[in-house]
Design a protein around this motif. Structure first.
Motif, PDB file in Angstrom:
ATOM      1  N   ILE A 106       0.836  -1.208   0.000  1.00 43.57           N
ATOM      2  CA  ILE A 106       0.000   0.000   0.000  1.00 43.57           C
ATOM      3  C   ILE A 106       0.871   1.258   0.000  1.00 43.57           C
ATOM      4  O   ILE A 106       2.087   1.179   0.080  1.00 43.57           O
ATOM      5  CB  ILE A 106      -0.944   0.033   1.221  1.00 43.57           C
ATOM      6  CG1 ILE A 106      -0.117   0.014   2.517  1.00 43.57           C
ATOM      7  CG2 ILE A 106      -1.918  -1.130   1.183  1.00 43.57           C
ATOM      8  CD1 ILE A 106      -0.912   0.399   3.756  1.00 43.57           C
ATOM      9  N   GLN A 107       0.192   2.421  -0.088  1.00 41.74           N
ATOM     10  CA  GLN A 107       0.879   3.708   0.013  1.00 41.74           C
ATOM     11  C   GLN A 107       0.556   4.338   1.358  1.00 41.74           C
ATOM     12  O   GLN A 107      -0.608   4.450   1.739  1.00 41.74           O
ATOM     13  CB  GLN A 107       0.418   4.647  -1.101  1.00 41.74           C
ATOM     14  CG  GLN A 107       0.775   4.124  -2.495  1.00 41.74           C
ATOM     15  CD  GLN A 107       0.255   5.026  -3.596  1.00 41.74           C
ATOM     16  OE1 GLN A 107      -0.725   5.748  -3.423  1.00 41.74           O
ATOM     17  NE2 GLN A 107       0.922   4.983  -4.747  1.00 41.74           N
ATOM     18  N   ILE A 108       1.604   4.753   2.080  1.00 45.61           N
ATOM     19  CA  ILE A 108       1.426   5.432   3.363  1.00 45.61           C
ATOM     20  C   ILE A 108       2.022   6.834   3.237  1.00 45.61           C
ATOM     21  O   ILE A 108       3.198   6.993   2.916  1.00 45.61           O
ATOM     22  CB  ILE A 108       2.117   4.652   4.504  1.00 45.61           C
ATOM     23  CG1 ILE A 108       1.530   3.230   4.599  1.00 45.61           C
ATOM     24  CG2 ILE A 108       1.984   5.404   5.825  1.00 45.61           C
ATOM     25  CD1 ILE A 108       2.228   2.318   5.596  1.00 45.61           C
ATOM     26  N   ALA A 109       1.182   7.853   3.441  1.00 47.46           N
ATOM     27  CA  ALA A 109       1.616   9.252   3.317  1.00 47.46           C
ATOM     28  C   ALA A 109       1.776   9.853   4.702  1.00 47.46           C
ATOM     29  O   ALA A 109       0.873   9.762   5.534  1.00 47.46           O
ATOM     30  CB  ALA A 109       0.578  10.042   2.527  1.00 47.46           C
ATOM     31  N   ILE A 110       2.938  10.457   4.963  1.00 45.35           N
ATOM     32  CA  ILE A 110       3.169  11.111   6.252  1.00 45.35           C
ATOM     33  C   ILE A 110       3.529  12.576   6.007  1.00 45.35           C
ATOM     34  O   ILE A 110       4.574  12.880   5.442  1.00 45.35           O
ATOM     35  CB  ILE A 110       4.289  10.404   7.052  1.00 45.35           C
ATOM     36  CG1 ILE A 110       3.912   8.930   7.240  1.00 45.35           C
ATOM     37  CG2 ILE A 110       4.531  11.106   8.385  1.00 45.35           C
ATOM     38  CD1 ILE A 110       4.802   8.156   8.167  1.00 45.35           C
ATOM     39  N   GLY A 135       5.736  -0.042  -5.759  1.00 45.23           N
ATOM     40  CA  GLY A 135       5.206  -0.985  -4.777  1.00 45.23           C
ATOM     41  C   GLY A 135       4.885  -0.318  -3.464  1.00 45.23           C
ATOM     42  O   GLY A 135       4.541   0.863  -3.441  1.00 45.23           O
ATOM     43  N   GLY A 136       4.999  -1.064  -2.369  1.00 45.74           N
ATOM     44  CA  GLY A 136       4.703  -0.515  -1.052  1.00 45.74           C
ATOM     45  C   GLY A 136       5.620   0.662  -0.773  1.00 45.74           C
ATOM     46  O   GLY A 136       6.825   0.577  -0.975  1.00 45.74           O
ATOM     47  N   VAL A 137       5.027   1.764  -0.289  1.00 49.60           N
ATOM     48  CA  VAL A 137       5.839   2.961  -0.100  1.00 49.60           C
ATOM     49  C   VAL A 137       5.410   3.753   1.131  1.00 49.60           C
ATOM     50  O   VAL A 137       4.222   3.826   1.442  1.00 49.60           O
ATOM     51  CB  VAL A 137       5.790   3.840  -1.377  1.00 49.60           C
ATOM     52  CG1 VAL A 137       4.400   4.413  -1.598  1.00 49.60           C
ATOM     53  CG2 VAL A 137       6.791   4.976  -1.331  1.00 49.60           C
ATOM     54  N   VAL A 138       6.384   4.276   1.841  1.00 42.59           N
ATOM     55  CA  VAL A 138       6.125   5.255   2.893  1.00 42.59           C
ATOM     56  C   VAL A 138       6.776   6.544   2.414  1.00 42.59           C
ATOM     57  O   VAL A 138       7.985   6.582   2.198  1.00 42.59           O
ATOM     58  CB  VAL A 138       6.745   4.848   4.250  1.00 42.59           C
ATOM     59  CG1 VAL A 138       6.325   5.848   5.331  1.00 42.59           C
ATOM     60  CG2 VAL A 138       6.350   3.438   4.646  1.00 42.59           C
TER      61      VAL A 138
END
Ligand code: CDP
Ligand code: CDP
Length: 225
Positions: free
Chosen positions: A5-9, A123-126
């Protein structure tokens, strides 16, 4: 194992975004993208080129000559400007004091946003920054907005600077942080702003491990719903 998934901080200066994002990416085996480092690298390139930073056209004209890349490193990701390592140089007081001028330019933002979306497509990203949840990855499955009091953020940066042998005073750091937050929140294009679907987390008084635990709870909650 978590789906890619994508995680936005997002959040203001020195809220702990990169520290938390890096730990999370390592734990989840995701890619970590430090978007602030990209704006800092463009700013450094403009300073090195000797151009007037308030001259938008001249700064924007440098973009085709700026290639930004990352390599894994410990404890920090290594940053390269046209094959030259700039990992430390982009954290200088001069770059920090000028980055909010350069990051307000529309064509600079478009170029960086393209680069960020490109990396995120793998792909999966922070990803951490100011406009990730609002603009860069509006469909991110998880959006976190990290905040802390100005005083606490300045103290955190002060301790970090002391360890590096830098001598900026706490009062100067508070002023610099407030000024950058103001510029970042008031610019026309993609200002620093909590996305409507982001979860705000006030980290004042929380340790790094407490924040990581809280963010993991937020992620689990989000993915269950
Ligand atoms: O780590 P720190 O809070 O000092 O800042 P950073 O994340 O390295 O970001 C440096 C600057 O880049 C910010 O003050 C913004 O002006 C700009 N920035 C931005 O405009 N958009 C982003 N997504 C990330 C950073
Ligand atoms: O990326 P951003 O500018 O938001 O902040 P950072 O560079 O990750 O964090 C700034 C400093 O605060 C670092 O020295 C962290 O170790 C520290 N920090 C902390 O003391 N407590 C937290 N809960 C989070 C970060």
């Amino acid at each position: 194992i978590m789906n890619p998934i994508q995680i936005a901080i997002d959040g203001p200066a020195s809220a702990g975004k990169s520290t938390i994002a890096k730990i999370l990416a390592t734990d989840l085996n995701f890619v970590y993208v430090d978007t602030g480092a990209m704006y800092r690298t463009v700013t450094l390139a403009a300073i090195k080129a000797g151009v007037t930073l308030t001259d938008e056209e001249t700064v924007v004209a440098l973009l085709p000559k700026i290639d930004i890349s990352f390599k894994p490193g410990n404890p920090v990701q290594r940053v390269f400007l046209n094959d030259e390592e700039v990992t430390d140089d982009i954290r200088s007081v001069e770059v920090t004091a000028n980055v909010s001028i350069v990051s307000a330019y529309g064509e600079v933002r478009t170029a960086m946003t393209d680069l960020q979306r490109n990396i995120a497509s793998e792909g999966g990203v922070v990803m951490d920054g100011r406009d990730i949840g609002t603009t860069v990855l509006p469909k991110a499955e998880v959006k976190i907005f990290l905040i802390a009091s100005v005083h606490e953020r300045a103290v955190r940066r002060f301790k970090e600077n002391q360890a590096k042998g830098m001598t900026t005073t706490l009062a100067d750091l508070e002023t610099a942080i407030e000024k950058r937050d103001y510029l970042d929140s008031h610019r026309e294009i993609s200002p620093l702003k909590k996305a409507s679907d982001a979860v705000e987390l006030d980290t004042t008084g929380l340790s790094i491990s407490e924040v990581v635990a809280e963010v993991k709870r937020i992620i689990e909650n989000k993915l269950q719903n």
